[in-house]
Design an enzyme around this catalytic site. Sequence first.
Site, PDB file in Angstrom:
ATOM      1  N   TYR A 128      37.224  -6.637 -31.149  1.00 50.52           N
ATOM      2  CA  TYR A 128      38.637  -6.492 -30.782  1.00 50.52           C
ATOM      3  C   TYR A 128      39.305  -5.787 -31.954  1.00 50.52           C
ATOM      4  O   TYR A 128      39.097  -6.162 -33.117  1.00 50.52           O
ATOM      5  CB  TYR A 128      39.276  -7.859 -30.540  1.00 50.52           C
ATOM      6  CG  TYR A 128      40.791  -7.790 -30.425  1.00 50.52           C
ATOM      7  CD1 TYR A 128      41.394  -7.449 -29.219  1.00 50.52           C
ATOM      8  CD2 TYR A 128      41.610  -8.037 -31.528  1.00 50.52           C
ATOM      9  CE1 TYR A 128      42.773  -7.356 -29.114  1.00 50.52           C
ATOM     10  CE2 TYR A 128      42.987  -7.951 -31.431  1.00 50.52           C
ATOM     11  CZ  TYR A 128      43.568  -7.616 -30.225  1.00 50.52           C
ATOM     12  OH  TYR A 128      44.938  -7.517 -30.127  1.00 50.52           O
ATOM     13  N   HIS A 129      40.117  -4.768 -31.668  1.00 50.47           N
ATOM     14  CA  HIS A 129      40.720  -3.946 -32.725  1.00 50.47           C
ATOM     15  C   HIS A 129      42.104  -4.466 -33.083  1.00 50.47           C
ATOM     16  O   HIS A 129      43.035  -4.402 -32.279  1.00 50.47           O
ATOM     17  CB  HIS A 129      40.819  -2.493 -32.261  1.00 50.47           C
ATOM     18  CG  HIS A 129      40.859  -1.502 -33.388  1.00 50.47           C
ATOM     19  ND1 HIS A 129      41.697  -1.654 -34.475  1.00 50.47           N
ATOM     20  CD2 HIS A 129      40.157  -0.345 -33.606  1.00 50.47           C
ATOM     21  CE1 HIS A 129      41.516  -0.643 -35.306  1.00 50.47           C
ATOM     22  NE2 HIS A 129      40.588   0.167 -34.798  1.00 50.47           N
ATOM     23  N   GLY A 130      42.240  -4.988 -34.308  1.00 48.24           N
ATOM     24  CA  GLY A 130      43.554  -5.392 -34.800  1.00 48.24           C
ATOM     25  C   GLY A 130      44.371  -4.181 -35.209  1.00 48.24           C
ATOM     26  O   GLY A 130      43.905  -3.035 -35.131  1.00 48.24           O
ATOM     27  N   GLU A 201      44.464   0.261 -28.692  1.00 46.06           N
ATOM     28  CA  GLU A 201      44.508  -1.198 -28.779  1.00 46.06           C
ATOM     29  C   GLU A 201      45.095  -1.652 -30.105  1.00 46.06           C
ATOM     30  O   GLU A 201      45.867  -2.625 -30.162  1.00 46.06           O
ATOM     31  CB  GLU A 201      43.091  -1.755 -28.624  1.00 46.06           C
ATOM     32  CG  GLU A 201      43.015  -3.274 -28.559  1.00 46.06           C
ATOM     33  CD  GLU A 201      41.613  -3.740 -28.225  1.00 46.06           C
ATOM     34  OE1 GLU A 201      41.354  -4.003 -27.035  1.00 46.06           O
ATOM     35  OE2 GLU A 201      40.759  -3.823 -29.147  1.00 46.06           O
ATOM     36  N   ARG A 239      45.917 -10.257 -35.823  1.00 43.29           N
ATOM     37  CA  ARG A 239      47.214  -9.673 -35.467  1.00 43.29           C
ATOM     38  C   ARG A 239      48.354 -10.236 -36.308  1.00 43.29           C
ATOM     39  O   ARG A 239      49.451  -9.662 -36.316  1.00 43.29           O
ATOM     40  CB  ARG A 239      47.514  -9.935 -33.991  1.00 43.29           C
ATOM     41  CG  ARG A 239      46.819  -8.999 -33.043  1.00 43.29           C
ATOM     42  CD  ARG A 239      47.591  -7.713 -32.904  1.00 43.29           C
ATOM     43  NE  ARG A 239      46.747  -6.662 -32.371  1.00 43.29           N
ATOM     44  CZ  ARG A 239      47.084  -5.395 -32.336  1.00 43.29           C
ATOM     45  NH1 ARG A 239      48.238  -5.010 -32.808  1.00 43.29           N
ATOM     46  NH2 ARG A 239      46.271  -4.494 -31.846  1.00 43.29           N
TER      47      ARG A 239
END
Length: 329
Positions: A128-130, A201, A239
């Site tokens: 998952y790309h922060g 993203e 995040r």
Amino acid sequence: MIGGNESCTAGPISLSYLTCVAHLLGEWTGVEHLEDYLGYTVYLLWLLLPLAIAFIYPGIFFLIFIYTSVIILHIHKRKLNGEKSGNVWDGARKILTTLWDGHARIWHGYEVHGNENIPEGPALFVFYHGACPADIIYFISRLLLEKKRFCCIVADHFVSKIPGFKIMVEAFEVLHGPKEACVNALKKGYLLGISPGGVREALFSDETYVIIWGNRKGFAQVAIDAKVPIIPVFTQNVREGIRTVGKIKILRKLYERIRLPVVPMYGGFPVKLRTFVGEPIPYDPNITAEELTAKTKAALQALIEKHQKIPGNICRALMERFQTRQKED
């Protein structure tokens, strides 16, 4: 007006000089009570200082921390004397990953959970790309230092266009595609990391940790062609460390037009970061790229729901630095 005890040549310099300057500017501009306006301006500056620091810090971190790494790589490149030597790059990688891992430990109390899910052979990590890929940098650093495994990363083309980054791309064998290059890296036995959501993203997801992949399924085809497992990876509180102002529609339209990260970021908060390595999705010769994409997305979403309190909260993430318990491992 300036009182008799507020001379330009007598009294405390810090007060009298500024008062005299305000008085002289007032006479020059014709604006009455200019010192009151200046005082109000100074008050606003102090009031907005924390906000300014929050927006400026990510840039300062980028310039100092990352370009320090670039300088170290240039020093090592001079030792190559025009010859490509894996041993020299290995030394540079060890120095930089030690530096990055030290920052991760001190600033974020960084932890990795699920190392047992990393196979001995090649595999495709799906992240998952922060807002900032710092967690990915921390993860590949810990992987190299503790498990002696080097992980190639797939990054957007614009990364190579950042001034000074060409040597970073070369030293860490960053790939921009195409699929054939990724498949070849996996067939050579490397670990490979990719964030299907990419810059979109990073910029436009938020504290709800929504996955934004669109119709991207190329990574799934890479895993199928290379006959390797896919491993979902998620970093808790990523995040909350750095956030973006991604809800402004005009910025989204601008990004879709120029495809550059134009959205402002703020933060750099020392929140607790924990990376969770999920269970591998084994290679299945009978599965399609669309089905594997859906399966991977579901696995990553499950990691998010298991390990991340939603919506994310900066204060809670900061307090977790002092807590031993966490959301269910």
